[in-house]
Design a protein around this motif. Structure first.
Motif, mmCIF file in Angstrom:
data_model
loop_
_atom_site.group_PDB
_atom_site.id
_atom_site.type_symbol
_atom_site.label_atom_id
_atom_site.label_comp_id
_atom_site.label_asym_id
_atom_site.label_seq_id
_atom_site.Cartn_x
_atom_site.Cartn_y
_atom_site.Cartn_z
ATOM 1 N N LYS A 135 19.690 -4.499 8.929
ATOM 2 C CA LYS A 135 20.781 -3.659 8.409
ATOM 3 C C LYS A 135 22.109 -4.398 8.514
ATOM 4 C CE LYS A 135 22.966 0.894 8.764
ATOM 5 N NZ LYS A 135 24.338 0.353 8.641
ATOM 6 N N ALA A 136 22.335 -5.054 9.653
ATOM 7 C CA ALA A 136 23.575 -5.811 9.831
ATOM 8 C C ALA A 136 23.654 -6.970 8.842
ATOM 9 C CB ALA A 136 23.671 -6.323 11.269
ATOM 10 N N ALA A 137 22.522 -7.637 8.601
ATOM 11 C CA ALA A 137 22.510 -8.744 7.644
ATOM 12 C C ALA A 137 22.901 -8.261 6.250
ATOM 13 C CB ALA A 137 21.126 -9.385 7.613
ATOM 14 N N LYS A 138 22.381 -7.116 5.864
ATOM 15 C CA LYS A 138 22.707 -6.563 4.550
ATOM 16 C C LYS A 138 24.173 -6.144 4.485
ATOM 17 C CE LYS A 138 20.595 -3.573 1.074
ATOM 18 N NZ LYS A 138 20.046 -4.695 0.313
ATOM 19 N N ASP A 139 24.647 -5.473 5.543
ATOM 20 C CA ASP A 139 26.035 -4.979 5.561
ATOM 21 C C ASP A 139 27.049 -6.103 5.590
ATOM 22 O OD1 ASP A 139 25.060 -2.390 5.562
ATOM 23 O OD2 ASP A 139 25.358 -2.072 7.711
ATOM 24 N N THR A 140 26.718 -7.214 6.236
ATOM 25 C CA THR A 140 27.678 -8.309 6.419
ATOM 26 C C THR A 140 27.460 -9.476 5.461
ATOM 27 O OG1 THR A 140 26.283 -9.350 8.120
ATOM 28 C CG2 THR A 140 27.931 -7.742 8.869
ATOM 29 N N ASN A 141 26.456 -9.368 4.603
ATOM 30 C CA ASN A 141 26.143 -10.451 3.661
ATOM 31 C C ASN A 141 25.844 -11.751 4.409
ATOM 32 O OD1 ASN A 141 25.735 -11.623 1.141
ATOM 33 N ND2 ASN A 141 27.887 -12.141 0.855
ATOM 34 N N THR A 142 24.999 -11.627 5.438
ATOM 35 C CA THR A 142 24.598 -12.764 6.260
ATOM 36 C C THR A 142 23.143 -13.117 5.961
ATOM 37 O OG1 THR A 142 26.082 -12.036 8.029
ATOM 38 C CG2 THR A 142 24.380 -13.637 8.621
ATOM 39 N N PHE A 143 22.861 -14.402 5.829
ATOM 40 C CA PHE A 143 21.499 -14.840 5.571
ATOM 41 C C PHE A 143 20.687 -14.865 6.861
ATOM 42 C CE2 PHE A 143 23.407 -16.219 1.683
ATOM 43 C CZ PHE A 143 22.377 -16.235 0.742
ATOM 44 N N ILE A 144 19.428 -14.478 6.755
ATOM 45 C CA ILE A 144 18.471 -14.591 7.846
ATOM 46 C C ILE A 144 17.704 -15.895 7.660
ATOM 47 C CG2 ILE A 144 16.393 -13.623 8.889
ATOM 48 C CD1 ILE A 144 18.773 -11.873 9.411
ATOM 49 N N GLU A 145 17.612 -16.698 8.713
ATOM 50 C CA GLU A 145 16.922 -17.973 8.609
ATOM 51 C C GLU A 145 15.442 -17.847 8.969
ATOM 52 O OE1 GLU A 145 18.058 -22.257 10.253
ATOM 53 O OE2 GLU A 145 16.944 -21.102 11.755
ATOM 54 N N ILE A 146 14.612 -18.531 8.186
ATOM 55 C CA ILE A 146 13.234 -18.811 8.567
ATOM 56 C C ILE A 146 13.207 -20.292 8.937
ATOM 57 C CG2 ILE A 146 10.809 -18.731 7.931
ATOM 58 C CD1 ILE A 146 12.082 -16.006 7.931
ATOM 59 N N ASN A 147 12.937 -20.562 10.197
ATOM 60 C CA ASN A 147 13.138 -21.876 10.781
ATOM 61 C C ASN A 147 11.813 -22.633 10.844
ATOM 62 O OD1 ASN A 147 13.271 -23.786 13.178
ATOM 63 N ND2 ASN A 147 15.412 -23.162 13.092
ATOM 64 N N ASN A 148 11.706 -23.723 10.077
ATOM 65 C CA ASN A 148 10.450 -24.475 10.038
ATOM 66 C C ASN A 148 10.085 -25.044 11.409
ATOM 67 O OD1 ASN A 148 8.473 -25.555 7.827
ATOM 68 N ND2 ASN A 148 8.793 -27.284 9.199
ATOM 69 N N SER A 149 11.095 -25.453 12.171
ATOM 70 C CA SER A 149 10.852 -26.026 13.495
ATOM 71 C C SER A 149 10.187 -25.039 14.442
ATOM 72 C CB SER A 149 12.180 -26.512 14.087
ATOM 73 O OG SER A 149 12.019 -26.971 15.398
ATOM 74 N N SER A 150 10.439 -23.743 14.224
ATOM 75 C CA SER A 150 9.846 -22.728 15.091
ATOM 76 C C SER A 150 8.325 -22.700 14.982
ATOM 77 C CB SER A 150 10.406 -21.341 14.744
ATOM 78 O OG SER A 150 11.768 -21.240 15.092
ATOM 79 N N PHE A 151 7.797 -23.175 13.851
ATOM 80 C CA PHE A 151 6.352 -23.233 13.662
ATOM 81 C C PHE A 151 5.746 -24.503 14.265
ATOM 82 C CE2 PHE A 151 7.767 -20.369 10.367
ATOM 83 C CZ PHE A 151 6.775 -19.401 10.299
ATOM 84 N N LEU A 152 6.613 -25.444 14.637
ATOM 85 C CA LEU A 152 6.122 -26.746 15.093
ATOM 86 C C LEU A 152 6.209 -26.908 16.606
ATOM 87 C CD1 LEU A 152 7.749 -28.951 12.288
ATOM 88 C CD2 LEU A 152 5.469 -27.914 12.326
ATOM 89 N N GLY A 153 6.489 -25.828 17.324
ATOM 90 C CA GLY A 153 6.445 -25.880 18.771
ATOM 91 C C GLY A 153 7.770 -25.810 19.482
ATOM 92 N N SER A 154 8.894 -25.790 18.745
ATOM 93 C CA SER A 154 10.184 -25.782 19.435
ATOM 94 C C SER A 154 10.478 -24.436 20.085
ATOM 95 C CB SER A 154 11.312 -26.139 18.465
ATOM 96 O OG SER A 154 11.378 -25.215 17.399
ATOM 97 N N ARG A 155 9.942 -23.357 19.524
ATOM 98 C CA ARG A 155 10.073 -22.026 20.111
ATOM 99 C C ARG A 155 8.689 -21.383 20.072
ATOM 100 N NH1 ARG A 155 14.888 -23.378 18.133
ATOM 101 N NH2 ARG A 155 14.006 -23.462 16.040
ATOM 102 N N LYS A 156 7.905 -21.648 21.089
ATOM 103 C CA LYS A 156 6.500 -21.244 21.101
ATOM 104 C C LYS A 156 6.357 -19.731 20.954
ATOM 105 C CE LYS A 156 4.858 -25.193 23.767
ATOM 106 N NZ LYS A 156 4.174 -25.670 24.995
ATOM 107 N N GLY A 157 5.380 -19.349 20.157
ATOM 108 C CA GLY A 157 5.107 -17.936 19.944
ATOM 109 C C GLY A 157 5.901 -17.313 18.827
ATOM 110 N N SER A 158 6.608 -18.129 18.033
ATOM 111 C CA SER A 158 7.479 -17.607 16.972
ATOM 112 C C SER A 158 6.725 -17.242 15.695
ATOM 113 C CB SER A 158 8.561 -18.640 16.621
ATOM 114 O OG SER A 158 9.437 -18.854 17.688
#
Length: 239
Positions: free
Chosen positions: A147-170
């Motif tokens: 809701k905040a992203a829509k209200d503030t016109n902020t992009f949500i990131e999908i982070n490729n590195s999160s799939f490669l082990g930098s943030r386990k369990g993402s």
């Protein structure tokens, strides 16, 4: 899927990254990218560059190896009020501002505290992208975040590195976020979060996921340089 740009990269200025901006640009050119965002960590993260680093970015050329360089920051959210480690005098100098939660700056709190921090940060008019919100270390109320992203016109990131082990369990969180963005028609940004040049423009895992869930390309910021530049200009960025 045609990807023209990478919104999230790091250089040796972030002391846990290992390539220069010139090396990153060369890799981007090799992969036929037209633009990369130089978004080193804010100064509060251990090893992050001093604020003068960001203040002196004007010395960088607009293009390196034929690749447009946007001068930005991955600012750290430093408290539950959403305050950032980007000094006020630099807020309007950055061509793009990413924000995120990092354990070296703000340790994970309750779901309510984490969500408050993120939402408050997104409400700052100079903020453009919320990075790696799928990090399971920081439990979030995603409906409030979307809701905040829509209200503030902020992009949500999908982070490729999160799939490669930098943030386990993402992985599961990132898939859920992408599916909700598809359903809510929320635009997303793809970030390689490259800490070494060969990872610049690396989106193979993310693009496979987006194709699986049939997320429309028009919701993906990275498919058009003009889309990114027009978005930033409309937000008053001097680019």
């Amino acid at each position: 899927m045609n990807i023209e740009l990478d919104t999230h990269t790091h250089t040796v200025a972030s002391l846990h990254a290992y390539s220069t901006i010139t090396e990153n640009a060369a890799e981007a050119a090799r992969k036929n990218l037209k633009l990369i965002c130089m978004t080193d960590h804010g100064p509060l993260l251990p090893g992050g560059p001093h604020e003068y680093f960001f203040g002196n970015m004007r010395v960088l050329p607009k293009e390196i190896h034929g690749v447009r360089i946007l001068k930005g920051i991955e600012a750290n959210i430093k408290n539950t009020d959403g305050d950032l480690d980007l000094p006020k005098y630099l807020e309007n100098r950055m061509e793009i501002v990413l924000v995120g939660l990092h354990e070296g700056v703000l340790m994970p709190g309750t779901k309510k505290e984490n969500t408050r921090a993120v939402v408050k940060a997104m409400k700052k008019e100079f903020v453009d992208i919320l990075v790696h919100p799928g990090n399971p270390a920081y439990e979030l109320d995603y409906d409030d975040v979307f809701k905040a992203a829509k209200d503030t016109n902020t992009f949500i990131e999908i982070n490729n590195s999160s799939f490669l082990g930098s943030r386990k369990g993402s992985k599961d969180n990132c898939r859920m976020i992408a599916e909700k963005c598809r359903d809510y028609k929320l635009p997303i940004s793809l970030g390689s979060d490259a800490h070494y040049s060969t990872y610049v423009g690396e989106f193979s895992v993310v693009t496979k996921l987006l194709e699986e869930i049939q997320l429309p390309e028009e919701l993906i910021l990275n498919t058009s340089v003009d889309k990114l530049l027009n978005y930033l200009k409309n937000k008053g960025k001097n680019i």
